[in-house]
Enzyme design. Structure first.
Site, PDB file in Angstrom:
ATOM      1  N   LYS A 274      38.442  37.862  37.928  1.00  3.21           N
ATOM      2  CA  LYS A 274      39.642  37.538  37.071  1.00  3.21           C
ATOM      3  C   LYS A 274      39.613  35.914  37.413  1.00  3.21           C
ATOM      4  O   LYS A 274      39.229  35.456  38.431  1.00  3.21           O
ATOM      5  CB  LYS A 274      40.957  37.880  37.464  1.00  3.21           C
ATOM      6  CG  LYS A 274      41.066  39.768  37.068  1.00  3.21           C
ATOM      7  CD  LYS A 274      42.222  39.838  37.551  1.00  3.21           C
ATOM      8  CE  LYS A 274      42.495  41.433  37.368  1.00  3.21           C
ATOM      9  NZ  LYS A 274      42.613  41.939  35.959  1.00  3.21           N
ATOM     10  N   ARG A 348      41.774  52.858  36.082  1.00  2.00           N
ATOM     11  CA  ARG A 348      41.307  54.273  35.348  1.00  2.00           C
ATOM     12  C   ARG A 348      40.412  55.259  36.120  1.00  2.00           C
ATOM     13  O   ARG A 348      40.439  56.257  36.000  1.00  2.00           O
ATOM     14  CB  ARG A 348      40.973  54.169  34.080  1.00  2.00           C
ATOM     15  CG  ARG A 348      39.625  53.316  33.828  1.00  2.00           C
ATOM     16  CD  ARG A 348      39.574  52.808  32.554  1.00  2.00           C
ATOM     17  NE  ARG A 348      40.510  51.550  32.203  1.00  2.00           N
ATOM     18  CZ  ARG A 348      40.174  51.117  30.915  1.00  2.00           C
ATOM     19  NH1 ARG A 348      39.726  51.413  29.910  1.00  2.00           N
ATOM     20  NH2 ARG A 348      41.408  49.990  30.669  1.00  2.00           N
TER      21      ARG A 348
HETATM   22  N1  BES Z   1      45.549  45.557  36.928  1.00  7.27           N
HETATM   23  C1  BES Z   1      45.068  45.240  35.856  1.00  7.27           C
HETATM   24  C2  BES Z   1      45.860  45.150  34.629  1.00  7.27           C
HETATM   25  C3  BES Z   1      47.158  44.368  34.725  1.00  7.27           C
HETATM   26  C4  BES Z   1      47.152  43.301  34.038  1.00  7.27           C
HETATM   27  C5  BES Z   1      48.280  44.516  35.374  1.00  7.27           C
HETATM   28  C6  BES Z   1      48.220  42.208  34.117  1.00  7.27           C
HETATM   29  C7  BES Z   1      49.468  43.622  35.540  1.00  7.27           C
HETATM   30  C8  BES Z   1      49.297  42.399  34.755  1.00  7.27           C
HETATM   31  C9  BES Z   1      43.851  46.073  35.214  1.00  7.27           C
HETATM   32  O1  BES Z   1      42.985  46.570  36.334  1.00  7.27           O
HETATM   33  C10 BES Z   1      42.837  45.315  34.352  1.00  7.27           C
HETATM   34  O2  BES Z   1      42.264  44.421  34.895  1.00  7.27           O
HETATM   35  N2  BES Z   1      42.751  45.907  33.154  1.00  7.27           N
HETATM   36  C11 BES Z   1      41.779  45.182  32.311  1.00  7.27           C
HETATM   37  C12 BES Z   1      41.035  46.045  31.457  1.00  7.27           C
HETATM   38  C13 BES Z   1      40.086  45.683  30.669  1.00  7.27           C
HETATM   39  C14 BES Z   1      39.060  45.084  31.511  1.00  7.27           C
HETATM   40  C15 BES Z   1      39.602  46.827  29.632  1.00  7.27           C
HETATM   41  C16 BES Z   1      42.600  44.157  31.239  1.00  7.27           C
HETATM   42  O3  BES Z   1      43.661  44.631  30.968  1.00  7.27           O
HETATM   43  O4  BES Z   1      42.123  43.034  31.042  1.00  7.27           O
HETATM   44 MN    MN Z   2      41.495  45.409  36.868  1.00  7.00          MN
END
Ligand code: BES
Ligand code: MN
Ligand code: ZN
Length: 496
Positions: A274, A348
Site C-alpha cells: 500500500k 477474505r
Molecule cells: N484492510 C483493507 C480494507 C480497508 C481499506 C480497511 C480502508 C479500512 C480502510 C483490505 O485488506 C484491502 O486492502 N482491500 C482492498 C481490496 C482490493 C485489493 C480488492 C481494497 O479495498 O483496496
Molecule cells: Mn489489504
C-alpha cells in the site's frame, strides 16, 4: 472503567450534566434536566450570553449550581421525547469533556428504562482515553471520568439497576475493542492478540461463565490445511494464529451463532504494498476480530441464553521473500483453491478459512456472522460512519438492522448482485481473490458467500470506515478505534 450508577437522591458528584435544547422561538434555548428540578432562569440567561445553542456535540460549562460545575450538553431541538441515540451521544460528548473529573451526575430526560441504559452507555463509552503508550508525557494527559450517575425517578427499580449493569458490560467490552485496535502492531501481533484475550477471558468469568478458548499456532494451521491464514501470514516474522472462543450458556436447548472476525494485526498490502500515506490506519485491520471476541465475552458476562462459537483468524500481512506472490494458489480449509491475484485482498482469505471451519461445528448453527474491515470500497460507498450488511437471508438481516436501530450503530443493507460473481472466476483455480473493481464491497461479499452453506443464515458486516475514527471525536466516539459492531452483536443475541 468508569463506575456507572443510578440515583434519584441528592446530587453528590463534583459535576452535574444536564441537557440543553433549542426552542421554537428564534434563538431560544431551554434546559432539559429530566427528573431533576433545577432553577433554570438565571442559567438560561448566562447560557444565552455565552452563545450556547443546544445543538448536538455542543458542550457549555458554568461553575456553580447544585454541584461544583454544571455541564450543558446539546440535545438538538426541543422535543417531547428524545431518541435514545440522541441521549447516548449527548452523554458521551459530556463524558469526553469531563476527562480529568472524578464524578458526574447525568440529569437528562429519561422516559423509559432504555433511556437509562442509553445515558449510562453514552457516559461509559465517552469516558475513554488511551494513554497506555505515552511515556514522559503521560502525566500531561487527563484520566477518563471515573464515575457517572444517571439521575432518574426509576432509580429504585430493579430494571434500572439491570440497565446500568448492562451498560457497564457494553462499555467494558467496547473499551476492550478500542484498546486492541489502538495498540500498535509493534505490541499487537497475532500471538499477543491471543494472550491479551486470555486475560480478558478470565475477567469475563472464564470457564465458570461457560467460556472456553483454544488457539492454533502456525504449525497446526499448516498441518490442518488453513491455507488462507497461512498464505496471508507467511510473509511475516510474527506467525499467524486461529483463536477460538466458545460460550455455552447454562440453559439447555438454546440457539447457536458463529462469529468470525477479520484479524489482520497490520495490513501493509503484502507484495501489493500500500502507499505509505495513511498506511498507519491499517493497525485497525483486526477490528472485526476484536469486535467478535469482545462481543462473545460480553454475552458470557451477561449470561445470555445463546451459544456462541467465535473464530478470530489472526495474521500480519507483510511483504517479504516468504510472502504470497500474485498468481500463487492457496487451498482454503475444506479444499477450495484460490488464485491470489492481489495479496492486498487478504481479509477474505483468512475469513474463508474461518467461515468454513466455523461450519464444521458439531452442533447445528442457527446463523453465522462475519465482521471485517474488508474493503476501501465500503468507505467510498457509505462513508466513515455507516457500515454495510450483506446476507443470504433477508429476515436475518432485518433482525440485525432492527438491533442496530436500538444500539444506535449505523448499518445499511447492501446487495450481493449475482452478475458480479463471474468476475471472481479464475482460469487456473476455483476462484480468484479479486474481481470487478466496481462494486468492490459487493464482490468481496460474493467471494465470502462461496464459503457459506446456502441454507445457513449468514451476515457479512463490512466495517472498514466506521471501525477507526481518523477525524475528530464526536458524541461517545473517540479518535482511533471505535468498537463498532460489538454492541449490535450483543443486541442481536439478546433478541434471539
Ligand atoms: N484492510 C483493507 C480494507 C480497508 C481499506 C480497511 C480502508 C479500512 C480502510 C483490505 O485488506 C484491502 O486492502 N482491500 C482492498 C481490496 C482490493 C485489493 C480488492 C481494497 O479495498 O483496496
Ligand atoms: Mn489489504
Ligand atoms: Zn486488510
Amino acid at each position: 472503567m468508569t463506575t456507572l450508577k443510578v440515583s434519584d437522591g441528592l446530587v453528590k458528584d463534583d459535576v452535574l450534566v444536564v441537557g440543553l435544547v433549542s426552542t421554537n422561538t428564534k434563538g431560544g434555548i431551554a434546559i432539559e434536566a429530566g427528573d431533576l428540578a433545577i432553577d433554570s432562569r438565571s442559567l438560561v440567561a448566562s447560557l444565552v450570553e455565552m452563545g450556547a445553542t443546544g445543538k448536538a456535540d455542543e458542550i457549555t460549562k458554568i461553575p456553580g449550581g447544585p454541584a461544583r460545575l454544571i455541564v450543558f450538553t446539546g440535545l438538538g431541538t426541543k422535543a417531547n421525547t428524545y431518541p435514545h441515540e440522541v441521549l447516548r451521544r449527548a452523554a458521551g460528548s459530556a463524558a469526553r469533556a469531563l476527562a480529568g473529573t472524578s464524578s458526574a451526575t447525568f440529569a437528562l430526560p429519561v422516559k423509559d428504562i432504555a433511556a437509562v441504559n442509553a445515558i449510562a452507555e453514552g457516559a461509559g463509552l465517552g469516558a475513554y482515553v488511551f494513554n497506555e503508550f505515552r511515556g514522559s508525557t503521560k502525566s500531561d494527559h487527563k484520566l477518563a471520568l471515573k464515575s457517572a450517575t444517571v439521575y432518574t425517578n426509576f432509580a429504585n427499580k430493579a430494571e434500572a439497576k439491570a440497565a446500568i449493569k448492562r451498560a457497564t458490560v457494553i462499555s467494558k467490552y467496547t473499551h476492550l475493542v478500542r484498546d486492541l485496535v489502538n495498540t500498535p502492531p509493534s505490541h499487537l501481533t497475532p500471538d499477543s492478540f491471543t494472550k491479551k484475550l486470555a486475560a480478558s477471558f478470565k475477567s469475563a468469568g472464564g470457564l465458570k461463565a461457560g467460556l472456553k478458548v483454544t488457539i492454533l499456532d502456525e504449525k497446526q494451521l499448516k498441518s490442518q490445511g488453513f491455507g488462507g491464514i497461512v498464505g496471508v501470514g507467511q510473509g511475516s516474522a510474527n506467525p499467524p494464529r486461529l483463536l477460538h472462543i466458545s460460550y455455552t450458556p447454562k440453559t439447555k436447548k438454546v440457539k447457536r451463532f458463529a462469529f468470525v472476525g477479520k484479524g489482520i494485526t497490520f495490513d501493509t498490502g503484502g507484495l501489493n504494498l500500500k502507499p505509505g500515506l495513511g498506511m498507519e490506519a491499517m493497525k485497525s485491520d483486526m477490528s472485526g476480530a476484536a469486535a467478535v471476541c469482545a462481543a462473545t465475552l460480553a454475552i458470557a458476562e451477561l449470561g445470555l441464553p445463546v451459544a456462541i462459537e467465535c473464530w478470530a483468524p489472526l495474521a500480519e500481512n507483510m511483504p517479504s521473500d516468504t510472502a504470497t506472490r500474485p498468481s500463487d494458489i492457496i487451498t482454503i480449509f475444506g479444499g477450495k483453491t484460490v488464485e491470489v491475484l492481489n495479496p492486498d485482498a487478504e481479509g477474505r482469505l483468512v475469513l474463508a478459512d474461518g467461515l468454513v471451519k466455523a461450519q464444521t461445528s458439531k452442533n447445528k448453527l442457527d446463523g453465522i456472522i462475519d465482521v471485517a474491515t474488508l474493503t476501501g470500497a465500503q468507505v467510498v460507498a457509505l462513508g466513515t460512519r455507516t457500515s454495510a450488511v450483506m446476507t443470504n437471508n433477508q429476515s436475518f438481516s432485518d433482525s440485525f438492522i432492527a438491533a442496530t436501530k436500538e444500539t444506535g450503530e449505523q448499518f445499511w443493507p447492501m446487495p450481493l448482485p449475482i452478475e458480479l460473481r463471474a468476475s471472481l472466476d479464475s482460469p487456473v483455480a476455483d476462484l480468484a481473490n479479486i474481481g470487478d473493481k466496481n462494486g468492490g464491497m459487493l464482490v468481496a461479499g460474493l467471494f465470502l458467500k462461496e464459503f457459506v452453506s446456502d441454507d445457513l443464515p449468514w451476515l457479512h458486516l463490512d466495517i472498514a470506515g466506521p471501525a477507526y475514527n481518523e477525524a475528530k471525536a464526536h458524541g461517545y466516539t473517540p479518535v482511533g478505534g471505535t468498537g463498532v459492531s460489538m454492541r449490535s452483536l450483543v443486541r442481536l443475541v439478546e433478541q434471539a
